[in-house]
Design an enzyme around this catalytic site. Structure first.
Site, PDB file in Angstrom:
ATOM      1  CG  PHE A 138       5.025  40.732  99.637  1.00  0.00           C
ATOM      2  CD1 PHE A 138       4.127  40.776 100.694  1.00  0.00           C
ATOM      3  CD2 PHE A 138       6.259  40.119  99.841  1.00  0.00           C
ATOM      4  CE1 PHE A 138       4.451  40.210 101.928  1.00  0.00           C
ATOM      5  CE2 PHE A 138       6.587  39.553 101.071  1.00  0.00           C
ATOM      6  CZ  PHE A 138       5.673  39.596 102.103  1.00  0.00           C
ATOM      7  CG  ASP A 223      12.004  43.154  96.573  1.00  0.00           C
ATOM      8  OD1 ASP A 223      12.721  42.134  96.511  1.00  0.00           O
ATOM      9  OD2 ASP A 223      11.147  43.316  97.465  1.00  0.00           O
ATOM     10  CE  LYS A 252      10.703  34.974  99.697  1.00  0.00           C
ATOM     11  NZ  LYS A 252       9.943  36.136  99.288  1.00  0.00           N
TER      12      LYS A 252
HETATM   13  C1  LIG Z   1       9.700  37.255 100.249  1.00  0.00           C
HETATM   14  C2  LIG Z   1       9.866  38.628  99.750  1.00  0.00           C
HETATM   15  C3  LIG Z   1      10.303  39.664 100.592  1.00  0.00           C
HETATM   16  C4  LIG Z   1      10.499  39.480 102.094  1.00  0.00           C
HETATM   17  O1  LIG Z   1      11.470  38.529 102.397  1.00  0.00           O
HETATM   18  P1  LIG Z   1      11.518  37.924 103.902  1.00  0.00           P
HETATM   19  O2  LIG Z   1      12.761  37.072 103.886  1.00  0.00           O
HETATM   20  O3  LIG Z   1      10.279  37.120 104.077  1.00  0.00           O
HETATM   21  O4  LIG Z   1      11.601  39.069 104.837  1.00  0.00           O
HETATM   22  C5  LIG Z   1      10.506  40.914 100.043  1.00  0.00           C
HETATM   23  N1  LIG Z   1      10.302  41.141  98.743  1.00  0.00           N
HETATM   24  C6  LIG Z   1       9.876  40.181  97.889  1.00  0.00           C
HETATM   25  C7  LIG Z   1       9.685  40.498  96.440  1.00  0.00           C
HETATM   26  C8  LIG Z   1       9.635  38.900  98.365  1.00  0.00           C
HETATM   27  O5  LIG Z   1       9.176  37.956  97.548  1.00  0.00           O
END
Ligand SMILES: *Cc1c(COP(=O)(O)O)cnc(C)c1O
Length: 405
Positions: A138, A223, A252
């Site tokens: 994700f 990520d 985040k």
């Molecule tokens: C939440 C998340 C995203 C996307 O972040 P948004 O601020 O919702 O665009 C990308 N990668 C990971 C691993 C995430 O948990």
């Protein structure tokens, strides 16, 4: 139906399936609904609220900064951006950073950086660059990002998708080795898959991937939007295996639970592919966000939130693993990033979350079968004890329902 829920369902797109609770206030590890009921927040906005709700230092800083300077765009320098990015680089072992707002934007930035690096540094033929991502990943919701997803719902109805992405099995180093070719720009991965269901790869996978990427002249991009900034018990989840990736994505918790703040960080050899006009964001790196981001990083260090996450995470994992319930098939996680795999024949994760909500504990299922527990990193032992008692009670209730039916 409650009036607020009614309005939201009437006027908001139905792209989420929220639990039926209307929140109006938050402080520390707690939130309150409009009827005054208090909830322990064990979800913390998908890990965006690692500092807790309305952290006093952040609230104070926002009050000062908001009356001073907020948005000027990157057309000008500000006194806030440099110190924020310097601190972020120092804490992560990276050389340079490119500030954005949401996680998805920072992932897009990483993809652009990797592709341009492939063409200008590695020498990949025009428009041939490939990025390898993992099954179960994700990385956000933009068109290019969902092009990398193997979750059918993320793609259905949204095609066509841009080419240049390949998938390999998460955790399988031989598959990665076999997938790399002369056009491979980068390997993009989550050190622990969050939305995928709190999935940990085999021990040594990250280190082996880093070594392989280095040997084959491929960028390793982590990520850490969800796993970073203390969530798994270290500042970065990559640190568990002593890996410093070539590119790093944060978001985040970087916004301290107050604002959307994200960034792509990298070694100079990667970041220097960007020249003025290549890429940008009107709001990315604005002084309000930069001030909040710097303070969020300083709080993480001052309050030793990564160490707290490690200690409290071990404690919570131990307590959850000691629960004997036919409804639990596995408990897994690292630090305060924990998934309870619910045996789906006997009750969905959603049912567990709804029952927990009634008892004043907020969590959210990921996929059908995993109850995610990712509280603010400031959570105390006593609060964890209380939460575990609620989880035990709810599992008991659901077991009784099963037996009765
Ligand atoms: C939440 C998340 C995203 C996307 O972040 P948004 O601020 O919702 O665009 C990308 N990668 C990971 C691993 C995430 O948990």
């Amino acid at each position: 139906m409650d009036a607020s829920m009614d309005l939201e369902s009437r006027y908001c797109a139905h792209n989420y399936h929220p639990l039926p609770v209307v929140l109006t206030r938050g402080e520390g590890a707690y939130v309150w609904d409009t009827a005054g009921k208090k909830y322990l927040d064990m979800m913390s906005a998908y890990s965006a609220v690692s500092h807790g709700h309305a952290h006093p230092r952040l609230v104070q800083l926002v009050r000062e900064q908001v009356g001073t300077l907020n948005i000027v765009s990157r057309a000008f320098y500000t006194d806030k951006l440099g110190p924020f990015l310097k601190r972020a680089c120092e804490l992560t072992g990276q050389d340079k950073a490119l500030p954005m707002n949401t996680g998805a934007e920072a992932v897009e930035t990483a993809i652009k950086a990797a592709r341009k690096w492939a063409y200008t540094v590695k020498g990949v033929a025009a428009d041939k660059a490939e990025i390898i991502a993992c099954t179960g990943n994700f990385h956000g919701r933009t068109i290019a990002i969902v092009a990398m997803s193997d979750e059918p719902q993320y793609q259905q109805g949204f095609g066509p998708f841009p080419p240049g992405f390949t998938l390999v099995d998460y955790g399988n180093i031989e598959a990665l080795d076999a997938a790399i070719n002369e056009n491979t720009a980068a390997f993009l991965l989550e050190p622990i898959q969050g939305e995928g269901g709190i999935v940990l790869p085999p021990a040594g996978y990250l280190k082996a991937a880093a070594t392989l990427c280095q040997q084959r002249n491929v960028l390793l991009i982590a990520d850490e939007i969800q796993t970073g900034l203390g969530r798994t018990g270290k500042m970065l989840a990559c640190e568990h295996e002593g890996v410093v990736p070539d590119g790093l994505i944060l978001g985040k918790a970087l916004g301290g639970g107050i604002l959307p703040v994200s960034m792509f960080l990298a070694k100079s050899a990667v970041m220097d592919v960007f020249t003025p006009g290549d890429h940008g964001s009107t709001f990315g790196g604005n002084p309000l966000a930069a001030a909040v981001g710097l303070e969020a990083l300083n709080i993480l260090v001052d309050e030793q939130l990564a160490a707290k996450s490690a200690a409290m995470g071990d404690y919570l994992l131990g307590k959850l693993r000691a629960i004997k319930s036919p409804l639990i098939s596995e408990v897994r996680g690292r630090g305060l990033f924990i998934g309870i795999e619910v045996n789906n024949d006997q009750g969905s994760a959603r049912a567990v979350c709804e029952a927990l909500m009634k008892r004043g504990l907020l969590s959210k299922e990921t996929h059908e079968t995993v109850v995610r527990l990712a509280p603010p990193l400031i959570i105390s032992k006593a609060e964890i004890d209380w939460a575990v008692a609620q989880i035990i009670a709810v599992l008991g209730e659901l077991e009784n329902l099963r037996r009765a039916s």
